[in-house]
Design a protein around this motif. Structure first.
Motif: not given
Length: 514
Positions: A85-91
């Protein structure tokens, strides 16, 4: 088929995360054993294989090398795939990790929107459990189907049809020579299914266990006790490999069990039938009422008249088991009397000529002889004895169309029935004794010459032809022959006596040679 990575991604809870497959497209059909959420760097230590791993990237975020190592562990442990799951912490997934996944063909999927992992695990696990329950249900259905058919003593054809119904595929049972024993076509006509069957079958290797192979992708399983296979079950278009394997193996077991039961039952029945026939011949059945009751108890239709018959092979190198098998459908008793003879006791209405022709169609080397029609069961013993004598004589004569009877064998039959009589033996010795002694001491072929002479009725011209002798050498030989037998050869009565004696001698000689 169990839940695959592709099917999991299609579930609403994961589809809502806008999944994108970055690698391992071909691996998306891999089955998922379980779903595991993990953020630890040493992920390989907590997995056993076939898991779909969900991650937010925490275990990969330390460095690109850490991300690559995370993927490496999943590949080595045999995980089904990785969903990040991509996120701002792990783009994004680092190139090194992505390259590792692509090199291994490992499914790596990213989610562009957040999802609730607990709902993912719940839905996927529910689907997996439901699939497992369905597999258990299906296995139970297969077990019940073949157990019920086994108890009902279903035929080979019915067992093969059941296998076809359960697999949704055409199924063929063949023997080791690739001959089709039973078939059940599904979604195709039988003639197309069996077109050029032997050639096609030989292109599919025979395996020692269930497996798929050959140019047509057949699923096959051997039929028979391990090490003693007698056939092969072929599922031509297995839709679900695991289910097809289960059905094929269970059907093969049912086929072998049915064959063993049939063989055992046949063996017991044959022993019982043979015991009755031998008791009949030896006079051990008691009264007529007792004999008739025993015969009815063996399933023979009630009848006033009975006929004894005997089957045997002309050659001595065959097995009576072949005769027993060929006579399996005869109405009456069929049992082995000895190493050469199979006895029958049938109601008088049975057409033994038809039985004999059917037997000859299966066993051309076979002879079926019948005695006289007897009123009652106990009198049929004499009919059975007569049939055995007639069968022995008929085995030495040219093939006969139908069942052979005493009237068909005439003098040879009479002599065969008297072969144990000392008076016949004395007669033969008196007629031929000196000739046989001379032949034993000096040879010369005079016995064969006498046989030819009698066969042509004393015609010397014809004798020279069949004996391959010239007339000059023939006369001295005939003169010597006449001296040895002690009677004029041109006398009809003398020829008749010599012919009877020679026939009796030949029969006894043949019997000793068997």
């Amino acid at each position: 088929m169990a839940v695959s990575v592709r099917e999991a991604l299609a579930l609403p809870v994961l589809a809502a995360g806008d999944p994108v497959v970055l690698s391992g497209e071909r691996g998306l059909d891999a089955r998922i054993r379980w779903v595991h959420v993990s953020e630890v760097r040493d992920v390989g230590a907590v997995l056993v294989g076939d898991e779909l791993v969900l991650s937010t990237g925490i275990g990969m975020a330390a460095s690109p090398a850490a991300a690559e190592d995370f993927v490496r562990q999943l590949v080595e442990v045999g995980a089904a795939g990785l969903v990040v799951e991509l996120s701002a912490a792990y783009p994004s997934v680092p190139d090194g990790a992505l390259g590792r996944a692509r090199a291994a063909g490992f499914p790596l999927v990213v989610l562009n929107r957040p999802v609730r992992f607990v709902e993912v695990t719940e839905q996927v696990h529910r689907a997996i459990v439901a699939e497992q329950f369905e597999e258990v249900r299906f296995a139970g259905e297969v077990h019940r189907t073949f157990s019920d058919l086994g108890l009902a003593r279903a035929s080979m054809t019915r067992l093969v049809e059941a296998a076809a119904d359960l697999t949704g595929s055409s199924v063929v049972l063949e023997d080791l020579a690739r001959r089709v024993l039973a078939t059940a076509a599904r979604a195709e006509p039988v003639d197309r299914l069996l077109t050029d069957w032997e050639r096609r079958s030989r292109l599919t290797p025979s395996l020692r266990e269930t497996g798929t192979g050959g140019p047509e992708g057949w699923l096959t399983t051997p039929v028979g006790i391990q090490g003693g296979a007698w056939g092969r079950l072929v599922v031509t278009t297995p839709r679900e490999d695991a289910r097809a394997r289960l059905v094929a193996e269970r059907a093969a077991q049912a086929l072998e069990l049915g064959r063993m039961i049939e063989r055992d039952e046949t063996s017991i029945q044959l022993r019982v039938h043979a015991g009755f026939l031998l008791d009949l011949l030896d006079g051990r059945l008691g009264s007529e009422a007792v004999a008739a009751a025993r015969l009815r108890a063996l399933g023979v239709p009630e009848s006033t008249d009975h006929v004894g018959a005997v089957a045997r092979l002309r050659s001595s190198d065959g097995s009576v088991d072949r005769l027993v098998t060929a006579l399996g459908d005869v109405t009456g008793l069929v049992g082995v009397l000895d190493a050469d003879h199979v006895g029958l006791l049938v109601p008088g209405a049975v057409d033994l000529d038809e039985v004999a022709r059917a037997l000859a169609g299966v066993e051309p080397d076979a002879v079926l002889a019948a005695g006289h029609v007897a009123t009652g069961v106990l009198p049929a013993a004499a009919s059975l004895r007569s049939a055995r004598v007639v069968a022995d004589v008929a085995a030495t004569l040219p093939a006969y169309d139908g069942c052979v009877r005493q009237a068909d064998i005439r003098l040879p039959g009479l002599l065969m029935s008297l072969r144990e009589d000392a008076r016949l033996q004395e007669f033969a010795e008196a007629e031929l004794g000196r000739l046989l002694e001379h032949e034993a001491r000096h040879g010369g072929g005079l016995v064969d010459l006498l046989r030819h002479y009698l066969a042509v009725g004393g015609n010397k011209t014809e004798l020279a032809r069949v004996a391959h002798r010239n007339r000059t050498s023939l006369y001295p030989a005939l003169k010597r022959l006449e001296e040895l037998v002690g009677h004029p050869l041109d006398d009809p009565t003398s020829r008749l006596s010599l012919g009877v004696a020679l026939l009796a001698y030949d029969q006894s000689h043949e019997l000793r040679g068997r």
